[in-house]
Design an enzyme around this catalytic site. Structure first.
Site, PDB file in Angstrom:
ATOM      1  N   ARG A  89      -0.126  -9.573  13.094  1.00  0.00           N
ATOM      2  CA  ARG A  89      -0.770  -8.453  12.401  1.00  0.00           C
ATOM      3  C   ARG A  89      -1.745  -8.951  11.328  1.00  0.00           C
ATOM      4  O   ARG A  89      -2.783  -8.337  11.101  1.00  0.00           O
ATOM      5  CB  ARG A  89       0.291  -7.545  11.772  1.00  0.00           C
ATOM      6  CG  ARG A  89       1.112  -6.770  12.802  1.00  0.00           C
ATOM      7  CD  ARG A  89       2.267  -6.046  12.152  1.00  0.00           C
ATOM      8  NE  ARG A  89       1.828  -4.894  11.401  1.00  0.00           N
ATOM      9  CZ  ARG A  89       2.538  -4.322  10.433  1.00  0.00           C
ATOM     10  NH1 ARG A  89       3.717  -4.815  10.097  1.00  0.00           N
ATOM     11  NH2 ARG A  89       2.090  -3.255   9.803  1.00  0.00           N
ATOM     12  N   ARG A 100      -8.882   1.324   9.663  1.00  0.00           N
ATOM     13  CA  ARG A 100      -8.533  -0.084   9.860  1.00  0.00           C
ATOM     14  C   ARG A 100      -9.708  -0.907  10.371  1.00  0.00           C
ATOM     15  O   ARG A 100      -9.637  -2.128  10.390  1.00  0.00           O
ATOM     16  CB  ARG A 100      -7.374  -0.207  10.856  1.00  0.00           C
ATOM     17  CG  ARG A 100      -6.069   0.299  10.289  1.00  0.00           C
ATOM     18  CD  ARG A 100      -4.918  -0.109  11.170  1.00  0.00           C
ATOM     19  NE  ARG A 100      -3.675   0.463  10.677  1.00  0.00           N
ATOM     20  CZ  ARG A 100      -2.489  -0.084  10.870  1.00  0.00           C
ATOM     21  NH1 ARG A 100      -2.391  -1.214  11.523  1.00  0.00           N
ATOM     22  NH2 ARG A 100      -1.401   0.491  10.421  1.00  0.00           N
ATOM     23  N   ARG A 116      12.082  -6.600   4.378  1.00  0.00           N
ATOM     24  CA  ARG A 116      11.919  -5.144   4.363  1.00  0.00           C
ATOM     25  C   ARG A 116      12.918  -4.480   5.309  1.00  0.00           C
ATOM     26  O   ARG A 116      13.197  -4.983   6.394  1.00  0.00           O
ATOM     27  CB  ARG A 116      10.485  -4.778   4.762  1.00  0.00           C
ATOM     28  CG  ARG A 116      10.159  -3.323   4.496  1.00  0.00           C
ATOM     29  CD  ARG A 116       8.684  -3.079   4.320  1.00  0.00           C
ATOM     30  NE  ARG A 116       7.925  -3.203   5.563  1.00  0.00           N
ATOM     31  CZ  ARG A 116       6.652  -2.831   5.660  1.00  0.00           C
ATOM     32  NH1 ARG A 116       6.011  -2.366   4.615  1.00  0.00           N
ATOM     33  NH2 ARG A 116       6.016  -2.956   6.812  1.00  0.00           N
ATOM     34  N   ARG A 133      12.280  -3.236  11.210  1.00  0.00           N
ATOM     35  CA  ARG A 133      11.345  -2.773  12.228  1.00  0.00           C
ATOM     36  C   ARG A 133      10.819  -3.958  13.023  1.00  0.00           C
ATOM     37  O   ARG A 133      10.654  -5.046  12.492  1.00  0.00           O
ATOM     38  CB  ARG A 133      10.167  -2.048  11.570  1.00  0.00           C
ATOM     39  CG  ARG A 133      10.533  -0.701  11.015  1.00  0.00           C
ATOM     40  CD  ARG A 133       9.351   0.175  10.609  1.00  0.00           C
ATOM     41  NE  ARG A 133       8.064  -0.469  10.565  1.00  0.00           N
ATOM     42  CZ  ARG A 133       7.174  -0.280   9.592  1.00  0.00           C
ATOM     43  NH1 ARG A 133       7.470   0.466   8.550  1.00  0.00           N
ATOM     44  NH2 ARG A 133       5.995  -0.863   9.642  1.00  0.00           N
ATOM     45  N   LYS A 173       0.823  -1.210   0.000  1.00  0.00           N
ATOM     46  CA  LYS A 173       0.000   0.000   0.000  1.00  0.00           C
ATOM     47  C   LYS A 173       0.863   1.269   0.000  1.00  0.00           C
ATOM     48  O   LYS A 173       0.588   2.199  -0.747  1.00  0.00           O
ATOM     49  CB  LYS A 173      -0.934   0.017   1.219  1.00  0.00           C
ATOM     50  CG  LYS A 173      -1.926  -1.136   1.263  1.00  0.00           C
ATOM     51  CD  LYS A 173      -2.904  -1.007   2.408  1.00  0.00           C
ATOM     52  CE  LYS A 173      -2.272  -1.016   3.791  1.00  0.00           C
ATOM     53  NZ  LYS A 173      -1.588  -2.274   4.118  1.00  0.00           N
TER      54      LYS A 173
END
Length: 210
Positions: A167, A88, A123, A156, A13
């Site tokens: 998540r 969300r 990532r 992260r 996104k």
């Protein structure tokens, strides 16, 4: 154009929002970036949000709605905007409507969970400016170093595999119902994730007619 980007964490996104932002000349409002800035700066909102973000849980609605409404009141949002990471939940979507935040289209990027776990483990995020890279699909010019500001890149906490799985569970339970919410309003468009960023962008442009 006033857009919402939907999709699981790691669906791309943020990357697609940046591309659309340049193409359409409208700002991307990333709740993740706003929150990370608040956390880094140690603001009251940031301190409140920190424990939720690090555990992969959802940040409370009152915190999110407050920072988003403030941001959308700024002059650069008058011609349109892209909301990335917000809403969300259905209560957040309803709260945005109540706050008078208009949406032209909710665009959902569809992607399998196993692809996301693999993608997010690669990532890397800049410790200073927040730019994101991927060791396979979008590597920095020099390993471990940000192209933009030369600072160190890091993984992260919310990109660690255990947190990603947590998540994803939250996404399916809390966020995926938004597709039906916007479909009922005639505002949902869906695209399948493609093997490359460029191919996904092409599908999105086709869906939006731009």
């Amino acid at each position: 154009m006033k857009l919402i980007l939907l999709g699981a964490p790691g669906a791309g996104k943020g990357t697609q929002a940046e591309i659309l932002s340049h193409k359409l000349g409208i700002p991307t409002i990333s709740t993740g970036n706003i929150l990370r800035a608040a956390i880094k700066n140690g603001t009251p909102v940031g301190l409140k949000a920190k424990s939720y973000v690090e555990s992969g849980a959802l940040v409370p609605d009152d915190v999110i709605i407050g920072i988003v409404a403030e941001r959308l009141a700024e002059p650069d949002c008058k011609g349109g905007y892209i909301l990335d990471g917000m809403p969300r939940t259905i209560p957040q979507a309803e709260a945005l409507e109540t706050a008078g935040v208009a949406i032209d289209c909710a665009l959902s990027i569809e992607i399998a969970d196993e692809v996301i776990v693999e993608r997010m483990s690669g990532r890397r995020t800049c410790t200073n400016c927040g730019a994101t890279y991927h060791v396979v699909s979008a590597p920095p010019k020099a390993e471990g170093v940000c192209d933009n500001c030369g600072s160190a890149l890091t993984i992260r906490k919310d990109d660690a595999p255990e947190t990603v799985k947590s998540r994803l569970e939250v996404y399916h339970r809390e966020t995926e119902p938004l597709k039906a919410f916007y479909e009922a309003r005639g505002k949902l468009k869906s695209v399948d994730n493609q093997p490359s960023i460029e191919a996904t962008t092409a599908e999105i442009e086709k869906a939006l007619g731009i």
